[in-house]
Design a protein around this motif. Structure first.
Motif, PDB file in Angstrom:
ATOM      1  N   ALA A   1       0.578   4.347  -2.680  1.00 38.71           N
ATOM      2  CA  ALA A   1       0.288   5.320  -2.872  1.00 38.71           C
ATOM      3  C   ALA A   1       2.032   6.534  -3.269  1.00 38.71           C
ATOM      4  O   ALA A   1       1.493   7.723  -3.759  1.00 38.71           O
ATOM      5  CB  ALA A   1       0.396   4.891  -0.971  1.00 38.71           C
TER       6      ALA A   1
ATOM      7  N   THR B   1      -6.732  -0.963  -0.746  1.00 39.58           N
ATOM      8  CA  THR B   1      -7.458  -1.256   0.053  1.00 39.58           C
ATOM      9  C   THR B   1      -7.912  -2.979   0.133  1.00 39.58           C
ATOM     10  O   THR B   1      -7.668  -3.445  -0.768  1.00 39.58           O
ATOM     11  CB  THR B   1      -9.130  -0.420  -0.117  1.00 39.58           C
TER      12      THR B   1
ATOM     13  N   SER C   1      -3.218   3.331  -5.200  1.00 35.15           N
ATOM     14  CA  SER C   1      -4.320   3.206  -3.818  1.00 35.15           C
ATOM     15  C   SER C   1      -4.055   1.561  -3.459  1.00 35.15           C
ATOM     16  O   SER C   1      -4.046   0.859  -4.790  1.00 35.15           O
ATOM     17  CB  SER C   1      -5.661   3.750  -3.458  1.00 35.15           C
TER      18      SER C   1
ATOM     19  N   ALA D   1       0.781  -1.356   0.509  1.00 33.23           N
ATOM     20  CA  ALA D   1       0.194  -0.221   0.355  1.00 33.23           C
ATOM     21  C   ALA D   1       0.542   1.124  -0.171  1.00 33.23           C
ATOM     22  O   ALA D   1       0.605   2.151  -0.825  1.00 33.23           O
ATOM     23  CB  ALA D   1      -0.848  -0.113   0.980  1.00 33.23           C
TER      24      ALA D   1
END
Length: 398
Positions: free
Chosen positions: A348, A355, A353, A344
């Protein structure tokens, strides 16, 4: 100067600058007051007690200021500023009262002022102090006051410039060392993440294929030997990847990782469905998404107890999305929190991103999104619209 680093090797002490300067650097200038001391000892100074006390106070205040001038906190303290004001008043009093060699205390006052004052106010302070020295010197020594005024201004500005430059150089050196330490920590983090991803996936594949070989050995020796051959291939590939990770040149391939994930899931008895749609990806996006596929597939095998896993890659102008869903117990990829957390952070940093969490109906889902325009992949490109499914072997899941 030299110092030893942690490994015991000798190296230059920060570009040879040596230890930071201290108040001792300003003490030799007190010799400028020897003329006043000589007149005082020879009895050529009226009211010698007053002159002696004044000389003692001047030297004490000067030494106090000198040793507080090289630390920002003590330099900007009220007590230090108050001491400078007292030194200025004492200098004016002694120079106006005795003249002659006592006027040389003005350049000493300039040294102390230059050691303390920084910023925009330095120029006005230096000019004002020089004007004061010129007025007092002119009243006592006529045109000789020009030399006193010039010496005062020069000592103020040169001292401030040298000390400011020294501090700036040391701050830059400290910043560079901090950046070097940060770079080392970043490389350590990269290496630890690469090893986690590489070894976690590889060991999982080896364990799964070893279990498959054990199950097949008693009824299908050829298939078992095929699994053993795969273990050998995986081990050799792992050695190559670890060497590449150590040198920092390893780049992931999304196509290769999708094939490996399909093989791993199938060997573990999990139905694997891989879908790709859209144009090929640029190398950086393919590498990042390849890591996500590798980590997620490894976690499905390790933790999910799933019967089916779907991997879908869709690309469009400006965005690429990877979704990995299993129908397991819901603890799949999330059980390896450090691996997904590291991924992650990587996504970033690239503007994307990642999730993860429970899927809408059951199981677990990992979603990775990366911005950017798709382009040719470094391994030749992923085939758009590719759809492959690997069914579980008849013996069932491991």
């Amino acid at each position: 100067m030299f110092r030893k680093d942690r490994g015991g090797c000798r190296m230059r002490d920060a570009e040879g600058l040596g230890p930071p300067p201290t108040g001792f650097a300003l003490l030799p200038w007190l010799l400028m007051g020897l003329g006043a001391l000589s007149h005082l000892l020879q009895g050529e100074t009226p009211n010698p007690w007053i002159g002696g006390i004044g000389l003692l106070l001047f030297n004490s205040l000067y030494v106090f200021i000198a040793f507080r001038a090289f630390d920002r906190n003590t330099r900007e303290a009220r007590s230090t500023r108050f001491a400078l004001v007292l030194l200025g008043l004492l200098t004016v009093g002694l120079a106006a009262g005795y003249g002659g060699n006592w006027l040389l205390f003005f350049p000493l006052l300039g040294l102390a002022t230059g050691a303390l004052v920084r910023g925009r106010g330095l120029g006005f302070t230096g000019l004002g102090l020089s004007a004061l020295a010129g007025v007092v010197g002119g009243a006592r020594d006529g045109w000789g006051a020009v030399d006193i005024a010039y010496g005062t201004f020069l000592s103020t500005m040169v001292t401030a410039a040298i000390l400011s430059l020294s501090e700036a150089v040391r701050e830059l050196r400290a910043t560079r060392e901090e950046l070097a330490r940060a770079a080392v920590e970043k490389e350590r983090l990269r290496f630890s993440r690469d090893l986690h991803d590489l070894l976690g996936h590889t060991l999982s594949v080896i364990v799964v294929k070893a279990e498959a070989a054990r199950r097949l050995a008693h009824r299908d020796l050829g298939a078992a030997l095929g699994q053993v051959s795969d273990i050998e291939s995986v081990g050799r590939q792992a050695l190559t990847e670890i060497r590449e990770a150590v040198t920092g040149y390893r780049e992931g391939s999304l196509t290769l990782e999708l094939d490996r994930a399909r093989d791993l899931l199938s060997a573990a008895g999990i139905d694997a469905v891989v879908r790709q749609a859209g144009p090929p990806l640029d190398p950086q996006a393919a590498a990042l998404l390849g890591w996500v596929v590798r980590e997620s597939a490894t976690n499905v095998v390790r933790h999910s107890r799933a019967a089916r896993c779907e991997i879908e890659v869709t690309g469009a102008a400006g965005q690429t999305r990877l979704v990995i869903t299993d129908d397991g117990c819901g603890a799949g990829p999330g059980a390896a929190g450090s691996g997904l957390q590291g991924l992650a952070e990587r996504l970033a940093a690239a503007g994307g991103s990642l999730t993860s969490g429970p899927a809408p109906h059951s199981g677990f889902r990992v979603t990775a999104v990366l911005p950017g325009t798709p382009m040719a992949d470094s391994d030749g490109g992923d085939r758009p619209g590719h759809d492959a499914a690997a069914s579980r072997p008849p013996s069932g899941r491991s």
